[in-house]
Design a protein around this motif. Sequence first.
Motif, PDB file in Angstrom:
ATOM      1  N   THR A 135    -103.164 -59.502  27.956  1.00 31.50           N
ATOM      2  CA  THR A 135    -104.500 -58.965  28.764  1.00 31.50           C
ATOM      3  C   THR A 135    -105.288 -58.096  28.160  1.00 31.50           C
ATOM      4  N   PHE A 136    -106.695 -58.486  28.089  1.00 30.26           N
ATOM      5  CA  PHE A 136    -107.681 -57.529  27.664  1.00 30.26           C
ATOM      6  C   PHE A 136    -108.374 -56.834  28.621  1.00 30.26           C
ATOM      7  N   LEU A 137    -108.880 -55.657  28.018  1.00 30.76           N
ATOM      8  CA  LEU A 137    -109.856 -55.103  29.081  1.00 30.76           C
ATOM      9  C   LEU A 137    -111.173 -55.364  28.589  1.00 30.76           C
ATOM     10  N   ALA A 138    -112.052 -55.908  29.615  1.00 32.01           N
ATOM     11  CA  ALA A 138    -113.322 -56.398  29.302  1.00 32.01           C
ATOM     12  C   ALA A 138    -114.513 -55.759  30.249  1.00 32.01           C
ATOM     13  N   LYS A 139    -115.720 -55.683  29.555  1.00 31.54           N
ATOM     14  CA  LYS A 139    -116.775 -55.059  30.276  1.00 31.54           C
ATOM     15  C   LYS A 139    -116.866 -55.624  31.733  1.00 31.54           C
ATOM     16  N   ALA A 140    -117.133 -54.759  32.857  1.00 34.52           N
ATOM     17  CA  ALA A 140    -117.285 -55.361  33.886  1.00 34.52           C
ATOM     18  C   ALA A 140    -118.489 -56.149  34.251  1.00 34.52           C
ATOM     19  N   GLU A 141    -119.633 -56.143  33.491  1.00 35.82           N
ATOM     20  CA  GLU A 141    -120.756 -57.194  33.571  1.00 35.82           C
ATOM     21  C   GLU A 141    -120.352 -58.549  33.486  1.00 35.82           C
TER      22      GLU A 141
ATOM     23  N   GLY B 126    -105.335 -50.136  31.608  1.00 33.77           N
ATOM     24  CA  GLY B 126    -104.411 -50.253  30.309  1.00 33.77           C
ATOM     25  C   GLY B 126    -102.642 -50.036  30.604  1.00 33.77           C
ATOM     26  N   LEU B 127    -102.759 -48.718  31.016  1.00 36.15           N
ATOM     27  CA  LEU B 127    -101.047 -48.274  31.303  1.00 36.15           C
ATOM     28  C   LEU B 127    -100.446 -49.212  32.468  1.00 36.15           C
ATOM     29  N   GLY B 128    -101.265 -49.728  33.336  1.00 39.66           N
ATOM     30  CA  GLY B 128    -100.609 -50.527  34.354  1.00 39.66           C
ATOM     31  C   GLY B 128    -100.224 -51.927  33.445  1.00 39.66           C
ATOM     32  N   VAL B 129    -100.821 -52.326  32.822  1.00 45.52           N
ATOM     33  CA  VAL B 129    -100.429 -53.593  32.071  1.00 45.52           C
ATOM     34  C   VAL B 129     -99.044 -53.319  31.431  1.00 45.52           C
ATOM     35  N   LEU B 130     -99.011 -52.158  30.592  1.00 47.64           N
ATOM     36  CA  LEU B 130     -98.035 -51.686  29.762  1.00 47.64           C
ATOM     37  C   LEU B 130     -96.566 -51.424  30.698  1.00 47.64           C
ATOM     38  N   ARG B 131     -96.847 -50.917  31.764  1.00 51.26           N
ATOM     39  CA  ARG B 131     -95.739 -50.751  32.578  1.00 51.26           C
ATOM     40  C   ARG B 131     -95.196 -52.059  33.156  1.00 51.26           C
ATOM     41  N   ARG B 132     -95.668 -52.933  33.248  1.00 53.35           N
ATOM     42  CA  ARG B 132     -95.391 -54.334  33.605  1.00 53.35           C
ATOM     43  C   ARG B 132     -94.770 -55.110  32.566  1.00 53.35           C
ATOM     44  N   GLY B 133     -94.562 -54.349  31.292  1.00 51.15           N
ATOM     45  CA  GLY B 133     -93.882 -54.896  30.160  1.00 51.15           C
ATOM     46  C   GLY B 133     -94.785 -55.970  29.305  1.00 51.15           C
ATOM     47  N   GLU B 134     -95.974 -55.928  29.509  1.00 50.76           N
ATOM     48  CA  GLU B 134     -96.846 -56.974  29.149  1.00 50.76           C
ATOM     49  C   GLU B 134     -97.487 -56.412  27.517  1.00 50.76           C
ATOM     50  N   LEU B 135     -98.223 -57.482  27.170  1.00 53.44           N
ATOM     51  CA  LEU B 135     -98.977 -57.189  25.714  1.00 53.44           C
ATOM     52  C   LEU B 135    -100.474 -56.885  26.389  1.00 53.44           C
ATOM     53  N   LEU B 136    -100.820 -55.727  25.733  1.00 52.87           N
ATOM     54  CA  LEU B 136    -102.348 -55.329  26.090  1.00 52.87           C
ATOM     55  C   LEU B 136    -103.247 -55.469  24.905  1.00 52.87           C
ATOM     56  N   GLY B 137    -104.422 -56.177  25.039  1.00 48.92           N
ATOM     57  CA  GLY B 137    -105.109 -56.233  23.950  1.00 48.92           C
ATOM     58  C   GLY B 137    -106.398 -55.363  24.116  1.00 48.92           C
ATOM     59  N   ILE B 138    -106.632 -54.432  23.081  1.00 49.52           N
ATOM     60  CA  ILE B 138    -107.790 -53.631  22.859  1.00 49.52           C
ATOM     61  C   ILE B 138    -108.684 -53.599  21.656  1.00 49.52           C
ATOM     62  N   TYR B 139    -109.645 -53.501  21.902  1.00 49.09           N
ATOM     63  CA  TYR B 139    -110.705 -53.243  20.691  1.00 49.09           C
ATOM     64  C   TYR B 139    -111.015 -51.823  20.626  1.00 49.09           C
TER      65      TYR B 139
END
Length: 241
Positions: A59-65, A104-117
Amino acid sequence: MFYYLLKYVLLGPLLRLAFRPRVEGLENVPATGPAIVAGNHLSFSDHFLMPAILRRRITFLAKAEYFTGPGLKGRLTAFFFRGAGQIPVDRSGQEAGRAAIREGLGVLRRGELLGIYPEGTRSHDGRLYKGKVGVAVMALTAGVEVVPCAMIGTFEAQPPGKVIPRIRPVTIRFGKPLDFSRYAGMERQKAVLRAVTDEIMYAILALSEQEYVDQYAAVVKAEQSRAAGRKERRFPRAPLS
């Protein structure tokens, strides 16, 4: 369901055929449990190439636009990005950084992979820029490892502003996971956050072999834009006869 439909049926096979990605160090990505994959960001294609080759969902964090466009096209774009595993983050205002960290912390708490730039935006010239400390805050708060990743060749395939990518091979390179457990409980110390972020950026640099710029990409972009504006005002275009 839509994520896996994109990955295995609709988009993934097309991306693998077009870019013929060479993957190195895939064994460095944990098979289970939470972790952060931190990479350089050279192209719009990066969002889709990495998920296409990973065995796990990321899961990536992406810009809201990407999620707020008007009309039917905007709704379809938002549906596509959510289905592709992207979470919208508003990058404007004082709450932007904190909102990204919460997501991002929500993704990690679910035990998942977090993608970040960590650079916070795409590189406009192919160089690697200074990383923002949000990645360090999340890594230390969640107590997870960070896997450095380098996208190589995606800038040449689809530089900023190019809608249709060139068909050319790319390389996706993963480094050894970085363990920051020695800094446990220090996620509020600015010097520690800067040190952790710089270590992550150095690992990405070693993988990508890019030229490094010790400035934030957004700042350099803004300075270049202002300089271009001043030049245009100083030398206005002659009217067409």
